[in-house]
Design an enzyme around this catalytic site. Structure first.
Site, PDB file in Angstrom:
ATOM      1  N   THR A   1     -11.505  -2.745 -48.289  1.00 22.94           N
ATOM      2  CA  THR A   1     -11.578  -3.775 -47.263  1.00 22.94           C
ATOM      3  C   THR A   1     -12.133  -3.142 -45.992  1.00 22.94           C
ATOM      4  O   THR A   1     -11.455  -2.361 -45.310  1.00 22.94           O
ATOM      5  CB  THR A   1     -10.197  -4.400 -47.010  1.00 22.94           C
ATOM      6  OG1 THR A   1      -9.703  -4.935 -48.245  1.00 22.94           O
ATOM      7  CG2 THR A   1     -10.284  -5.519 -45.987  1.00 22.94           C
TER       8      THR A   1
ATOM      9  N   GLY B   1     -11.831 -14.089 -47.646  1.00 23.29           N
ATOM     10  CA  GLY B   1     -12.382 -12.744 -47.563  1.00 23.29           C
ATOM     11  C   GLY B   1     -11.311 -11.717 -47.878  1.00 23.29           C
ATOM     12  O   GLY B   1     -10.431 -11.947 -48.712  1.00 23.29           O
ATOM     13  N   GLU B   2     -11.394 -10.566 -47.207  1.00 24.12           N
ATOM     14  CA  GLU B   2     -10.452  -9.444 -47.360  1.00 24.12           C
ATOM     15  C   GLU B   2     -10.591  -8.731 -48.701  1.00 24.12           C
ATOM     16  O   GLU B   2     -10.052  -7.641 -48.885  1.00 24.12           O
ATOM     17  CB  GLU B   2      -8.986  -9.900 -47.194  1.00 24.12           C
ATOM     18  CG  GLU B   2      -8.662 -10.519 -45.857  1.00 24.12           C
ATOM     19  CD  GLU B   2      -7.204 -10.949 -45.740  1.00 24.12           C
ATOM     20  OE1 GLU B   2      -6.413 -10.704 -46.688  1.00 24.12           O
ATOM     21  OE2 GLU B   2      -6.845 -11.527 -44.709  1.00 24.12           O
ATOM     22  N   GLY B   3     -11.276  -9.348 -49.679  1.00 24.01           N
ATOM     23  CA  GLY B   3     -11.300  -8.842 -51.047  1.00 24.01           C
ATOM     24  C   GLY B   3     -10.393  -9.627 -51.962  1.00 24.01           C
ATOM     25  O   GLY B   3     -10.183  -9.241 -53.123  1.00 24.01           O
TER      26      GLY B   3
END
Length: 355
Positions: A69, A321-323
């Protein structure tokens, strides 16, 4: 400095090899002889083969999984393109370290580790243990007034991503990409517009949940940035340094470095895909090493996936997001590998084949 950095990037690109057609034949022969109607598990089976071909072995392994991240701030936030203040980037990095964010929960669910990388957060994080301190600068500049970063910074940030693939590669079977950066759907949409040759309005969404007026302003801001900077789509680093973000550049380098080390990369949403598209434009041979985890609700995401010929695994209305999407994608990729490795063939099981 920039020339030496580009030389390193080009050396890594040269190490990205095509898949082995003989291995492809052997893996497909195993899949075709398993105790299943031919192709009946669809993309699950093709994912297993893709991982086998990337890793270069008939029985691939995905025990060690990491989501990277990348965090960075964006000067364009001062134009009012986000529903949140830029301080949230710094605060969320602290949340990642405490283990309380969406990516922490879903990575734990997938049995994966989260590697948090400070690429360009506008704040001091040096007291935080357990993160990669790789800050290029305290955020990008406002790209409506000139380039978001220097070309040297863009090259340096790509090389940081490559170095992380090299540092963690020996103990990692599967890599996921993630991001944190308030305002970063704005540079990502700008990158999408440049490389897909679409009008800005067709690739720009609401990001963190902005209203109609803010969306119109966001579109105008990107159009102004493109007019001011005149990015050259034939030169991906030019586009990156004029319109991008440090976390986007880190993702680009991570993908290139992982492909050079034959590690599959599961791509998250809009921001990760902007980084992936820069990697792809630098080195189209990287495409078979990437797996698109999901289709984001951000309208520019599918357009970029189409440009690279990537088909998303999931469509769950994600836009965090963030992964997070990559962590969920890990579960499906791992299922594909287990099917390839563990489903018996007809001969192994003593089952009669189709006449």
């Amino acid at each position: 400095m920039s020339e030496n950095g580009m030389q390193k990037i080009n050396e890594v690109i040269r190490r990205i090899r095509p898949m082995d057609p003989e291995l492809d034949r052997r893996v497909q022969a195993r899949l075709d002889s398993q105790t299943l109607p031919l192709g009946s598990l669809g993309r699950i089976q093709s994912l297993g083969k893709q991982v086998a071909l990337i890793q270069g072995k008939e029985r691939p392994d995905v025990r060690n999984k990491k989501v990277f991240t990348f965090a960075g701030d964006h000067g364009v936030v001062e134009e009012g393109v986000s529903a949140y203040p830029k301080e949230v980037t710094l605060e969320m990095v602290r949340n990642f370290v405490r283990g309380g964010a969406g990516i922490n929960v879903l990575a734990r669910h997938a049995g994966a580790e989260v590697v948090v990388v400070d690429m360009g957060v506008d704040g001091d994080l040096l007291e935080l243990a357990g993160i990669e301190h790789q800050k290029v600068a305290r955020g990008t500049r406002n790209f409506t007034r000139g380039p978001a970063m220097t070309r040297e910074q863009a090259v340096s940030a790509i090389n940081i991503g490559i170095s992380l693939a090299e540092k963690y590669g020996d103990q990692t079977d599967l890599i996921g990409t993630g991001d944190m950066g308030i305002g970063n759907t704005t540079p990502s949409s700008a990158i999408a517009a440049v490389f897909t040759d679409r009008p800005v309005a067709q690739v720009t969404g609401r990001g963190t949940g902005i209203g109609d007026e803010a969306l119109r302003r966001k579109i105008r801001v990107i159009e102004k940035a493109m007019d001011v900077n005149r990015p050259d789509p034939s030169d991906p680093v030019d586009v990156l340094h004029k319109l991008g973000g440090f976390e986007i550049a880190g993702i680009t380098g991570l993908i290139l470095g992982a492909a050079a080390r034959r590690i599959p990369v599961v791509i998250d949403g809009l921001i990760s895909t902007a980084g992936a598209l820069i990697a792809y434009t630098l080195a189209p041979q990287v495409a078979p090493y990437m797996i698109a985890a999901h289709r984001s609700v951000e309208i520019g995401h599918q357009v970029m996936l189409d440009r690279m010929g990537l088909q998303p695994l999931l469509d769950l209305n994600l836009r965090l997001g963030e992964g997070t999407g990559a962590a969920l994608g890990f579960l499906i990729v791992e299922a594909g590998v287990k099917v390839l490795n563990e489903v018996s063939t007809f001969s192994e099981a003593g089952v009669s084949e189709k006449s």
